[in-house]
Write a protein that holds these residues in place. Sequence first.
Motif, PDB file in Angstrom:
ATOM      1  N   THR A 100      52.862   3.678  15.365  1.00  0.00           N
ATOM      2  CA  THR A 100      52.206   1.963  15.046  1.00  0.00           C
ATOM      3  C   THR A 100      52.318   0.628  16.198  1.00  0.00           C
ATOM      4  O   THR A 100      50.804  -0.387  15.471  1.00  0.00           O
ATOM      5  CB  THR A 100      52.911   1.212  14.174  1.00  0.00           C
ATOM      6  N   ALA A 101      52.945   1.084  17.377  1.00  0.00           N
ATOM      7  CA  ALA A 101      52.024   0.279  18.222  1.00  0.00           C
ATOM      8  C   ALA A 101      51.368   0.765  19.304  1.00  0.00           C
ATOM      9  O   ALA A 101      50.866   1.876  19.101  1.00  0.00           O
ATOM     10  CB  ALA A 101      54.104   0.084  18.845  1.00  0.00           C
ATOM     11  N   VAL A 102      51.296  -0.521  19.883  1.00  0.00           N
ATOM     12  CA  VAL A 102      49.883  -0.040  20.881  1.00  0.00           C
ATOM     13  C   VAL A 102      51.125  -0.123  22.770  1.00  0.00           C
ATOM     14  O   VAL A 102      50.882   0.825  23.225  1.00  0.00           O
ATOM     15  CB  VAL A 102      49.124  -1.473  21.291  1.00  0.00           C
ATOM     16  N   THR A 140      71.662   1.740  27.344  1.00  0.00           N
ATOM     17  CA  THR A 140      72.407  -0.026  27.871  1.00  0.00           C
ATOM     18  C   THR A 140      72.054  -0.792  28.421  1.00  0.00           C
ATOM     19  O   THR A 140      72.719  -0.863  29.829  1.00  0.00           O
ATOM     20  CB  THR A 140      73.391   1.404  28.320  1.00  0.00           C
ATOM     21  N   GLY A 141      71.393  -1.557  28.082  1.00  0.00           N
ATOM     22  CA  GLY A 141      71.242  -3.112  27.838  1.00  0.00           C
ATOM     23  C   GLY A 141      70.215  -2.758  28.992  1.00  0.00           C
ATOM     24  O   GLY A 141      69.682  -4.501  29.074  1.00  0.00           O
ATOM     25  N   SER A 142      69.230  -2.247  29.954  1.00  0.00           N
ATOM     26  CA  SER A 142      68.284  -1.647  30.863  1.00  0.00           C
ATOM     27  C   SER A 142      66.908  -1.968  29.678  1.00  0.00           C
ATOM     28  O   SER A 142      67.630  -0.518  29.467  1.00  0.00           O
ATOM     29  CB  SER A 142      68.525  -1.676  31.733  1.00  0.00           C
ATOM     30  N   VAL A 143      66.223  -1.734  30.383  1.00  0.00           N
ATOM     31  CA  VAL A 143      64.466  -0.941  29.839  1.00  0.00           C
ATOM     32  C   VAL A 143      64.963  -0.080  31.081  1.00  0.00           C
ATOM     33  O   VAL A 143      64.577  -0.025  32.445  1.00  0.00           O
ATOM     34  CB  VAL A 143      63.681  -1.947  30.500  1.00  0.00           C
ATOM     35  N   ALA A 144      65.122   0.977  30.489  1.00  0.00           N
ATOM     36  CA  ALA A 144      64.384   2.681  31.021  1.00  0.00           C
ATOM     37  C   ALA A 144      63.347   2.815  31.051  1.00  0.00           C
ATOM     38  O   ALA A 144      62.337   3.399  32.571  1.00  0.00           O
ATOM     39  CB  ALA A 144      65.810   3.629  30.175  1.00  0.00           C
ATOM     40  N   LEU A 145      62.427   2.255  30.316  1.00  0.00           N
ATOM     41  CA  LEU A 145      61.320   2.477  30.555  1.00  0.00           C
ATOM     42  C   LEU A 145      60.260   2.007  29.662  1.00  0.00           C
ATOM     43  O   LEU A 145      60.161   1.153  28.281  1.00  0.00           O
ATOM     44  CB  LEU A 145      60.411   4.680  29.745  1.00  0.00           C
ATOM     45  N   SER A 146      58.674   1.978  30.057  1.00  0.00           N
ATOM     46  CA  SER A 146      57.994   1.179  29.200  1.00  0.00           C
ATOM     47  C   SER A 146      56.460   1.604  29.560  1.00  0.00           C
ATOM     48  O   SER A 146      56.308   2.615  30.201  1.00  0.00           O
ATOM     49  CB  SER A 146      58.339  -0.934  29.750  1.00  0.00           C
ATOM     50  N   GLY A 147      55.537   1.639  28.767  1.00  0.00           N
ATOM     51  CA  GLY A 147      53.964   1.120  28.442  1.00  0.00           C
ATOM     52  C   GLY A 147      53.911   1.323  27.045  1.00  0.00           C
ATOM     53  O   GLY A 147      54.109   1.646  26.087  1.00  0.00           O
ATOM     54  N   PRO A 148      52.373   2.078  27.720  1.00  0.00           N
ATOM     55  CA  PRO A 148      51.248   1.982  25.924  1.00  0.00           C
ATOM     56  C   PRO A 148      51.890   3.405  25.235  1.00  0.00           C
ATOM     57  O   PRO A 148      52.534   4.407  26.076  1.00  0.00           O
ATOM     58  CB  PRO A 148      50.276   2.640  26.722  1.00  0.00           C
TER      59      PRO A 148
END
Lengths: 453, 389, 253
Positions: free
Chosen positions: C219-221, C228-236
Amino acid sequence: MVKPTKGLLSIGTIAALGVLAACGTSSTPTSSSGGATGIAGCHGTITVATDLPLTGGDATDGPFPQLAAELAVNQAIAHKLLGGCTLKYVSKDDSTVLKNGHDPAQGAANITALASDATVMGVVGPFNSSVALAEIPVASTNHLAIISPANTNPCLTAVVPVCSDPTININTASLYPGAHTYFRVIASDVQQSEIDAYIAAKVVNATKVYLIDDQEAYGRGLALLFKKYYTTTEGGTIVGQASLPGATSTFATQISLAKSEGAQAIFFGGTTGNGCGLVRRDMGSAGFNVPVLGGDGCEDTKFISDANSGANTSEAEGSYATSAPDVTKLASSATFFSQYAAAYSTKAAPYNDGTKEPYTAYGYDAMNILLQAIHATLVANGGQPLSSPQAFRDAVVAQLRNTSYDGALGHTTFDANGDTTNTGFTLYKVTSGNWVGVNTYAVDTSGKVTVKS
Amino acid sequence: MSEYKGPPAADPGALGVGTSRGGSAMLVAQSGLAPRHGRAGGILGGLGPLVRLLQGWISTYFSLLLLGMMALAIGLTGVQHGVTLMGEQIKNALVLGAIYALVAIGYTMVYGIIELINFAHGDVFTASGFYAFGFASLFHLDSLATGSFGGLILALVIVFPLSMIAAGVTGALIEFVAYRRLRDAPRLAPLITAIGVSFLIEGIMLVVEGPDNVTTHMASWINGEAFSIAGVSVGYTDLFVIGMALVLMFALGAFVRRTRLGKAMRSTAQDRTAALLCGININRTISATFFIGSALAAAAAIIYSINYGVLKWNIGFHLGIIAFTAAVLGGIGNIVGAGVGGFLIGIIYVFGGSLFGGEWSEALIFAVLVLILTFRPVGLFGVEVTTRA
Amino acid sequence: MSENGQSVAAPDSAGGVDKVIDLREIDVYYGRVNALSKVTLEVRQGEIVALIGSNGAGKTTTLRTISGLISPRTGEVRLFGKTTRGMGAAQIARLGVGHAPEGRRLFPRMTVRENLDMGAYSRGDRAGIRTDLESVYTLFPRLRERDSQLAGSLSGGEQQMVAIGRALMSSPKVLLLDEPSLGLAPILVDAIFEVIREINAKGTTILLIEQNALLALKTAVRGYVLETGSVALSGPAEELIASPDIQRAYLGM
């Protein structure tokens, strides 16, 4: 004592109660001493004490009888009542900061301390019935005489039917593990309720009475005793009875019941602070116009303002209450009050005026009666203290039993229970917004009520 | 803002007693799985499900049972003592109930919104009675009210709003000073503070007004008999007390249902977090709740004063506890419940006292409280258990 | 796609004007418990962004921090280019943040209609409210039928509709959705996500938490993965779907 603190006893036409001597004579009773009995040769120290609440919330009560008792001691010293013996005086305070006033535990500790002093031959006190409950057993065990100027709870001296009531719950026998060394110079609630019952039947002419009490030892005791004497001695009927807490703000339910049952009077056992006047007010709202009768807890100006607080601002009119006679009006007390005023003229108000508190004269007579008994004991023993302190104390108690004393309160003797026979209650009636004395009644040991004046 | 805890009435697990047929049936069915209690063996152990069935049954029909018992008490009074006494006692019960109801609403509103038993509420009642007395003296309202009917209306129109505003400010101030900081503290902290505030107000009143009953003279404002039926004399004061209470309760009901602030109060009570997410100013809403609850206490105090004519520094504490019971009876947090609960408590008080003796009036009220907490903790008008999945 | 999750901000958004949500290295504590540490996250105008991760990873805490229900101990939350420091949750809601929270948090003793009205609490435009109510009813025809029923008596799916509808009633610029599919039947899940896309198509930016990672990323772009409270991965989103780590840990492949 379980009555509310009162200020000046109220106005009213009080004829002299008692007959004989003014107290001037009682403070110089040593005229016959010295001489043959050799009391002048008495040597040793004899101590008398008071135990009264002097501080906190009771600071307006206890100091008056305390000062009066001290005056009696000073007069006795001045007149060498005990001859060559040294008369010492100790004042104990049974108030604590914790209770902000009288504290039974402190009272018991005071009596224990006084009893351990072999020269102490008697104590005037206590002021409050709750304190008396704690002190009487200690005094009894130690053979020490105590004379209360203010306790009115009947169960302190005798088993009457109300003592086992849960709100009172006093086992009189257990108060006296040793000798019966307790006396009081004030009439108990038994005598008051006998007189109240008589008044309900013979003055108010009620054959049916509705009873309300305030759930406290004084009020409930008075109501239960009233019930006993009204139904047995006077042959009346109690058509209903309610026991309501002091915080009750309306008595409408009970008034409706009383009205429905055809009560011809309502007797309130309790104090004005617990609703005596509000009963009268609610009777006005309910359109129920029979007299209210109360004990000394109702006879005050607050009764009138409470009763008149409803829509009818003269609702209090015609209400009855019995109360101890105003001792300040007695001919026998005049000398005492002027001596008190002279002795304490430098005290701060209100303590410079003995008439500001109803129990002042009681403290004075109690101490004088104790001193008289000690004097009589010395005389009987050839002018000397008894060598055994315990025997001496026993002898003083024995002399107290034979008391026949004319003082500020009139003529005082004690019955077998240590209760004064100098009873008398004045019937007051609200007339034109004031309590006005109607008659003073006395009751004898057989329960017969007579008009004293 | 810390973690939010759900309102009690909507918390399915906390109360432990089924309040619907389904709930009780489930309790019975589960009993076989429940660990057996060591002592409840033998015959008693066998009775377990029966007892639970009975408990479930009583829970379900609690309202009916209670109302039935009241009807019985009223009827019994009529049979024993006649219709006149019955009528008089109904009148007494309604007059007393009207005052309890108005005070109970203040408890229930505050409890509903911050889950605090505001012990000071009863004392705000007393204090506002004294405010009213003060305004009446200041503006010489006694002579105005007793002079003519128009004068009476004018006096009422002066004394009600002024006292209600003064009381409302007092209530809101108490919240601001004593409770706001403790909103997220453990439940015991604000409770003890509330008791402290209660003592403080009582102490101030004791010093200022003295230890005895104070005559307010307001009982002379309204008097006379309105009508008489079956030997029961109904005074104008009685009608005023009951009528005024009903009017105020309906006005409050409409306020809470219809107005923006009323809706904010209801939603804050039901879910504070969600209310925040809707942009509702929680502090202002809670202040408003205290203001309105206290203002109603003031109205109750004026009515009390007009009916009874006296005030005393400590009447509010006692009256407050009974009113609080009324709020619990109706379902704490439920405004309609508090109103009805007040009248029911009035009936229990009066008819209990009439049948069993006045000393039982309060015992009966607290017995009813125990029964509610045992069998129907959500109160008569409490919401059936709802689940927020 | 950035492996360390710390330098996620795309270079083209440096001006920050189109950043609807901008979390800058926020640390959040529950008492002594560190719930989020150095979380940096952004949502741009018109996006649907998915926040995925296992239970307790801090997804809900992130949404609560954005709405002002919790304040970060360090770091900064910026909404629509302005810091929210010192603002309460109610104030933030009035900025245009609609939040359909975890557990739905309806007002159980109010009707469906009243719940929706409460969503529009801070709005004054009656006409706009009426239009939005109509569009909520159009999105969720069930709610029109249940209009005067108490919210507490609704089924789970209906309650979810009310929760989303209530958030929409504030006419939000950004919508925070916390587990909209939780406890729903599969057919309802699809329907709800269809509605989410519709809402986004009308111009509302969406930040979405979802247990069903595949559905969320489809659904998302873009997506963020919290551990555990941290951003581990991000991206399209499509890159995340393609990532073997994600497939193993969250997509069950």
